[in-house]
Design a protein around this motif. Structure first.
Motif, PDB file in Angstrom:
ATOM      1  N   THR A   1       5.350  -4.856  -0.816  1.00  0.00           N
ATOM      2  CA  THR A   1       4.706  -5.990  -0.142  1.00  0.00           C
ATOM      3  C   THR A   1       3.517  -6.488  -0.940  1.00  0.00           C
ATOM      4  OG1 THR A   1       5.392  -5.143   2.019  1.00  0.00           O
ATOM      5  CG2 THR A   1       3.592  -6.738   1.991  1.00  0.00           C
ATOM      6  N   GLN A   2       2.725  -5.571  -1.466  1.00  0.00           N
ATOM      7  CA  GLN A   2       1.564  -5.956  -2.264  1.00  0.00           C
ATOM      8  C   GLN A   2       1.985  -6.658  -3.548  1.00  0.00           C
ATOM      9  OE1 GLN A   2       0.010  -2.014  -2.534  1.00  0.00           O
ATOM     10  NE2 GLN A   2      -1.082  -2.113  -0.581  1.00  0.00           N
ATOM     11  N   TYR A   3       3.093  -6.245  -4.095  1.00  0.00           N
ATOM     12  CA  TYR A   3       3.632  -6.891  -5.298  1.00  0.00           C
ATOM     13  C   TYR A   3       4.024  -8.334  -4.989  1.00  0.00           C
ATOM     14  CZ  TYR A   3       5.418  -6.161 -10.039  1.00  0.00           C
ATOM     15  OH  TYR A   3       5.592  -6.181 -11.399  1.00  0.00           O
ATOM     16  N   VAL A   4       4.701  -8.529  -3.872  1.00  0.00           N
ATOM     17  CA  VAL A   4       5.094  -9.882  -3.463  1.00  0.00           C
ATOM     18  C   VAL A   4       3.857 -10.735  -3.185  1.00  0.00           C
ATOM     19  CG1 VAL A   4       6.258 -11.219  -1.670  1.00  0.00           C
ATOM     20  CG2 VAL A   4       7.335  -9.154  -2.579  1.00  0.00           C
ATOM     21  N   ASN A   5       2.831 -10.123  -2.575  1.00  0.00           N
ATOM     22  CA  ASN A   5       1.585 -10.856  -2.313  1.00  0.00           C
ATOM     23  C   ASN A   5       1.003 -11.423  -3.606  1.00  0.00           C
ATOM     24  OD1 ASN A   5       1.777 -10.181   0.398  1.00  0.00           O
ATOM     25  ND2 ASN A   5       0.339  -8.484   0.263  1.00  0.00           N
TER      26      ASN A   5
ATOM     27  N   ALA B   1       6.409   9.905  -9.980  1.00  0.00           N
ATOM     28  CA  ALA B   1       5.252   9.010  -9.847  1.00  0.00           C
ATOM     29  C   ALA B   1       5.685   7.634  -9.352  1.00  0.00           C
ATOM     30  CB  ALA B   1       4.533   8.885 -11.190  1.00  0.00           C
ATOM     31  N   TYR B   2       6.827   7.166  -9.809  1.00  0.00           N
ATOM     32  CA  TYR B   2       7.313   5.848  -9.379  1.00  0.00           C
ATOM     33  C   TYR B   2       7.763   5.877  -7.920  1.00  0.00           C
ATOM     34  CZ  TYR B   2       6.998   4.051 -14.113  1.00  0.00           C
ATOM     35  OH  TYR B   2       6.521   3.621 -15.333  1.00  0.00           O
ATOM     36  N   ARG B   3       8.300   7.018  -7.474  1.00  0.00           N
ATOM     37  CA  ARG B   3       8.638   7.132  -6.058  1.00  0.00           C
ATOM     38  C   ARG B   3       7.375   7.132  -5.202  1.00  0.00           C
ATOM     39  NH1 ARG B   3      12.494  10.933  -8.004  1.00  0.00           N
ATOM     40  NH2 ARG B   3      11.070  12.636  -7.476  1.00  0.00           N
TER      41      ARG B   3
ATOM     42  N   GLU C   1       5.910   5.112  -1.828  1.00  0.00           N
ATOM     43  CA  GLU C   1       5.811   5.931  -0.619  1.00  0.00           C
ATOM     44  C   GLU C   1       4.390   5.962  -0.056  1.00  0.00           C
ATOM     45  OE1 GLU C   1       7.235   9.689  -1.898  1.00  0.00           O
ATOM     46  OE2 GLU C   1       9.364   9.122  -1.836  1.00  0.00           O
ATOM     47  N   LEU C   2       3.396   5.968  -0.914  1.00  0.00           N
ATOM     48  CA  LEU C   2       2.005   6.121  -0.460  1.00  0.00           C
ATOM     49  C   LEU C   2       1.405   4.821   0.050  1.00  0.00           C
ATOM     50  CD1 LEU C   2       0.631   8.435  -3.304  1.00  0.00           C
ATOM     51  CD2 LEU C   2       1.414   9.087  -1.021  1.00  0.00           C
TER      52      LEU C   2
END
Length: 276
Positions: free
Chosen positions: A66-70, A54-56, A60-61
């Motif tokens: 990038t969204q985390y950094v945003n 699930a973490y991979r 991948e999906l």
């Protein structure tokens, strides 16, 4: 307090914590379970089979990193900006006397009574006219100049009102001007209130959901609350273990921030109620 009474109280507190701790525990442990185990009854405290798939899939999906950094940089910018604006505004309302001061403060507080849903359409039209839709500017400017900043200003104003005026009088005798007194005397003493403001603001920005879905349309510009809704299968159904893995990663910074700053948070709330 006797030893037996202390043990009884601690035991009672542990029991009362279960309804608050169990959902988080279930979320984290279920992110390591196969989908078939997630809704097993009774729920298992630990997975029978530990899986990292699930973490991979989280990365991948979607462009999850990038969204985390945003989310992280937007929350940090909003937090730092709100602390600066609210500290100066709160000090001005608490210490600088000018005509219409109380009336203006009431007008500012009225901003807390206006739901964000009421202003979302005119704000969207304004940012669209400026060419700022599908950018992060609305997510930074709206909280910085909106209700979160008003609440922060109120907290800082209450704190500065509670400070003894003799401290500032001594600073003025030493030759400090108004800004020097604020920067060198009042602001360093306001760390507990600033800690409370930082936690409130960071939480609000990190969990912001309505504004991102209105202003953003590109997946690489999404923030985490918006990204969490995108983990679906080919039929539009939720991918439960992947969503729980993404939610666990999303909750991690909040837990870290609160554990580190909980002392300042409690002190800040206590100080802001000393004097009205």
């Amino acid at each position: 307090m006797s030893h037996k009474l202390k043990i009884t109280l601690y035991g009672l507190l542990c029991v009362l914590c279960v309804p608050f701790v169990f959902p988080t525990w279930w979320m984290v442990t279920s992110s390591f379970k196969p989908v078939g185990e997630i809704f097993a009854f009774p729920p298992a405290l630990l997975p029978d089979t530990w899986e990292l798939s699930a973490y991979r899939q989280v990365f991948e999906l979607q462009p999850f990193a990038t969204q985390y950094v945003n989310s992280l940089y937007i929350a940090l910018l909003v937090t730092v900006g709100t602390m600066a604006v609210s500290a100066m505004a709160g000090y001005a309302f608490a210490r600088i006397r000018f005509p219409g001061q109380n009336a203006l403060f009431v007008v500012v507080l009225i901003g807390l009574l206006i739901p964000s849903e009421v202003t979302i359409v005119p704000l969207f039209q304004m940012f669209h006219g400026l060419g700022l839709t599908d950018t992060h500017w609305p997510l930074i400017l709206v909280p910085l100049l909106g209700a979160p900043s008003v609440m922060a200003t109120f907290i800082m104003r209450q704190f500065f009102v509670s400070l003894p005026g003799e401290l500032e009088e001594a600073a003025r005798v030493d030759g400090l001007g108004r800004f020097g007194t604020f920067a060198r005397v009042a602001l360093p003493l306001a760390r507990p209130a600033l800690g409370a403001v930082a936690i409130f603001t960071f939480l609000h920005s990190w969990n912001l959901y309505l504004e991102p879905i209105v202003y953003l349309s590109s997946p690489e510009k999404f923030t985490l609350p918006q990204a969490l809704t995108q983990f679906v299968d080919a039929y539009g159904g939720p991918m439960w273990n992947t969503q729980l893995a993404a939610a666990s990663l999303t909750a991690l910074p909040i837990l870290v921030v609160f554990v580190i700053a909980q002392r300042q948070f409690i002190e800040g709330l206590a100080h802001t109620g000393l004097k009205g």
